[in-house]
Design an enzyme around this catalytic site. Structure first.
Site, mmCIF file in Angstrom:
data_model
loop_
_atom_site.group_PDB
_atom_site.id
_atom_site.type_symbol
_atom_site.label_atom_id
_atom_site.label_comp_id
_atom_site.label_asym_id
_atom_site.label_seq_id
_atom_site.Cartn_x
_atom_site.Cartn_y
_atom_site.Cartn_z
ATOM 1 C CE LYS A 1 12.417 16.106 -36.973
ATOM 2 N NZ LYS A 1 11.714 16.472 -38.226
ATOM 3 C CG ASP B 1 7.404 19.261 -36.252
ATOM 4 O OD1 ASP B 1 7.358 20.474 -35.913
ATOM 5 O OD2 ASP B 1 7.715 18.871 -37.395
ATOM 6 C CE LYS C 1 4.674 19.392 -38.670
ATOM 7 N NZ LYS C 1 5.126 19.352 -40.067
ATOM 8 C CG ASP D 1 9.186 15.138 -36.225
ATOM 9 O OD1 ASP D 1 9.583 14.435 -37.170
ATOM 10 O OD2 ASP D 1 9.234 16.379 -36.225
ATOM 11 C CG ASP E 1 6.683 22.422 -39.938
ATOM 12 O OD1 ASP E 1 7.037 21.644 -39.018
ATOM 13 O OD2 ASP E 1 5.762 22.166 -40.742
ATOM 14 C CD GLU F 1 10.899 20.140 -36.753
ATOM 15 O OE1 GLU F 1 10.382 20.842 -37.637
ATOM 16 O OE2 GLU F 1 10.738 18.902 -36.693
ATOM 17 N NE ARG G 1 15.469 21.338 -42.953
ATOM 18 C CZ ARG G 1 14.830 21.511 -44.121
ATOM 19 N NH1 ARG G 1 15.229 22.442 -44.965
ATOM 20 N NH2 ARG G 1 13.812 20.734 -44.435
HETATM 21 N N1 BES Z 1 8.518 16.258 -39.093
HETATM 22 C C1 BES Z 1 8.263 16.900 -40.328
HETATM 23 C C2 BES Z 1 8.334 15.946 -41.527
HETATM 24 C C3 BES Z 1 7.309 14.853 -41.576
HETATM 25 C C4 BES Z 1 6.138 15.022 -42.275
HETATM 26 C C5 BES Z 1 7.549 13.627 -40.975
HETATM 27 C C6 BES Z 1 5.203 14.009 -42.338
HETATM 28 C C7 BES Z 1 6.612 12.601 -41.031
HETATM 29 C C8 BES Z 1 5.446 12.795 -41.713
HETATM 30 C C9 BES Z 1 9.285 18.002 -40.555
HETATM 31 O O1 BES Z 1 9.772 18.625 -39.419
HETATM 32 C C10 BES Z 1 8.620 19.054 -41.366
HETATM 33 O O2 BES Z 1 7.716 19.660 -40.869
HETATM 34 N N2 BES Z 1 9.096 19.235 -42.578
HETATM 35 C C11 BES Z 1 8.557 20.214 -43.456
HETATM 36 C C12 BES Z 1 9.724 20.932 -44.089
HETATM 37 C C13 BES Z 1 9.333 22.145 -44.849
HETATM 38 C C14 BES Z 1 8.806 23.215 -43.923
HETATM 39 C C15 BES Z 1 10.554 22.629 -45.591
HETATM 40 C C16 BES Z 1 7.707 19.500 -44.494
HETATM 41 O O3 BES Z 1 8.057 18.391 -44.879
HETATM 42 O O4 BES Z 1 6.695 20.028 -44.872
HETATM 43 ZN ZN ZN Z 2 9.716 17.561 -37.722
HETATM 44 MN MN MN Z 3 8.583 20.251 -38.783
#
Ligand code: BES
Ligand code: ZN
Ligand code: MN
Length: 494
Positions: free
Chosen positions: A258, A263, A270, A281, A340, A342, A344
């Site tokens: 990834k 992000d 966010k 990210d 968010d 993204e 996957r």
């Molecule tokens: N890049 C984030 C996940 C992340 C969070 C990595 C904190 C490192 C530290 C990912 O893209 C994300 O935003 N995931 C969301 C998914 C949700 C919207 C289903 C999350 O974890 O809140």
């Molecule tokens: Zn992310």
């Molecule tokens: Mn995200």
């Protein structure tokens, strides 16, 4: 870059700016560890008492500094804890070496007189020292003092096996540090094209071939995931393909990373606090790329293909909306419900592409979910898989490399949840947040080719250290998963 040499000189006689010795606990007392006996002797009978008054402990990662005085030829002695006497594991050694080198504050030459009587111990000391010596000063107007040379003292210094071990440890450490550099680079300067440029520079003179697909090619070949995520940004997405193909390969490993260079969450934006560390990210893509270069440099007889799925996730008038349907590489359609989630989407394109090469195994590495951090904390990566053997193998491989990974399940109900949308083939997001890391893994599994063992490594926790440096782990990018990926290739090469 810090250099490494092995020498068989004794600790008290070695010339260096800093000398590192180990101590272990024996009941209430601290005793010199293997390699430090002559230094303890030179300090005389007051050595143990001096350590006690300095507050030295045997905890791996704890260090104390004392003047070398007339006892050694080094001006400064760093005493590093190595646990209980009679018990010594490689990871403690790695941490002790890392903490000691960090405490050496950019000395020109650091000599380590830690236990190093086996090749495994030599590897741990070299890795710990080089990983601990890491600093990121590209954006400092006053550059940091860097440790110039690491000298590891071992009676095995002149053996071929020890020299090969140290050389390999240097390659592995350089790869981890390369990945840390990419993660630490600020997102105004590291975006998909400049990430690809960094890979191009690294590929020069290596045995790795690099191919970079730009937005025109991605669009024409149907990369709906990578293009969909990147469409809100002024910086266009890229897919970088790194290939190492030795003449005699015992296996073909595909690695997918990834690579979200920043992000923001996109339109499902966010919070301000939530995006402060989101330059990290792309740590999965950094890990995968660094591992391919290292495996090639080690000359392992394993074919490796790495994919860095590069995009910036930004909100704008062109950004993907919740409700959009994307057609992914290979033709599956996906309903986007939260921009968010993204990672996957870009990984799905990468995994489908890797599938087309028919590799023996596919691993993807991603800072994928906050949910995985909730489950496993900041220091442990989650491992998900469609194959029982691989699911068991990876955490064990990680442990042998000095990393922490833990097996996580993909419960059956997640398959149904991923497939419940009536609008498209697959749903990208589960509105029920519980088990968010598991749902994400179930989504990725849909893109793995029939019969190919696959594992997904969620490094959201360990990829970025927001806290204080500890052991050989600096603040910021950690290089998480790099050592495990290389170790897997080493073990598959046998
Ligand atoms: N890049 C984030 C996940 C992340 C969070 C990595 C904190 C490192 C530290 C990912 O893209 C994300 O935003 N995931 C969301 C998914 C949700 C919207 C289903 C999350 O974890 O809140
Ligand atoms: Zn992310
Ligand atoms: Mn995200």
């Amino acid at each position: 870059m810090t250099s490494t040499t092995l020498r068989s000189t004794s600790a008290a006689k070695v010339k260096a700016d800093v000398l590192v010795v180990g101590v272990q606990s024996e009941g209430d007392a601290l005793v010199a560890a293997d390699g430090a006996a002559d230094v303890a002797e030179a300090f005389g009978s007051g050595f143990a008492e001096m350590l006690r008054s300095l507050g030295a402990t045997s905890r791996p990662g704890d260090v104390s500094k004392l003047p070398g005085g007339t006892a050694t030829r080094a001006a400064v002695v760093v005493v590093a804890g190595l646990g209980k006497s009679g018990t010594l594991d490689e990871e403690s050694l790695r941490r002790a070496a890392g903490a000691a080198v960090r405490a050496s504050g950019g000395a020109k030459t650091v000599a380590l007189a830690l236990p190093a009587s086996t090749d495994e111990q030599i590897r741990a000391v070299v890795e710990g020292a080089l990983l601990g010596a890491y600093t990121y000063d590209r954006y400092l107007t006053k550059k940091a003092d860097r440790v110039g040379a690491v000298v590891v003292l071992t009676e095995r210094a002149r053996t071929r096996a020890a020299q090969d071990t140290a050389q390999a440890a240097q390659v592995v450490s350089d790869a981890v540090n390369f990945s840390r550099d990419l993660v630490n680079m600020p997102p105004n300067d590291l975006y998909p094209q400049s990430f690809a440029d960094e890979l191009k520079a690294r590929a020069r003179g290596s045995k790795v071939t690099l191919e970079v697909l730009d937005e025109t090619t991605l669009l024409s070949r149907g990369y709906g995931g990578i293009m969909g995520v990147g469409q809100g940004s002024a910086r266009q997405p890229r897919l970088a393909r790194l290939s190492y193909r030795p003449a005699k390969a015992s296996a073909h490993i595909a690695l997918v990373g990834k690579g979200i260079t920043f992000d923001s969450g996109g339109l499902s934006i966010k919070s301000g606090a939530g995006m402060t560390t989101m330059k990290c990210d792309m740590a999965g893509a950094a890990a995968v790329s660094a591992a391919v270069f290292a495996i090639a440099e080690l000359g392992l007889p394993v074919r490796v293909t790495g994919y860095a799925c590069l995009a910036e996730n930004m909100p704008s008038g062109q950004a993907a909306r919740p409700g959009d349907v994307l057609t992914m590489y290979g033709g599956k359609t996906v309903e986007v419900l939260n921009t968010d989630a993204e990672g996957r989407l870009v990984l799905a394109d990468g995994i489908s592409t890797a599938t087309a090469d028919k590799p023996d195994v596919i691993l993807d590495v991603a800072t994928l979910t906050g949910a995985c951090m909730i489950a496993l904390g900041r220091n442990t990566a989650g491992v998900f898989s469609n194959d029982d053997d691989l699911h068991k193998e990876l955490p064990a491989v990680a442990e042998r490399a000095g990393e922490r990974m833990w097996p996580m399940p993909i419960p059956d109900e997640m398959r149904d949840l991923v497939r419940t949308t009536k609008i498209a083939d697959l749903s990208q997001h589960n509105p029920d947040p519980w088990g968010g890391a598991l749902f994400a893994a179930a989504f990725l599994r849909e893109f793995v080719g029939e019969g190919i063992p696959w594992a997904h490594i969620d490094i959201a926790g360990p990829a970025f250290n927001e806290g204080a440096p500890a052991g050989y782990t600096p603040k910021g990018g950690t290089g998480s998963a790099v050592r495990t990926l290389i170790q897997l290739a080493v073990e598959r090469a046998r």
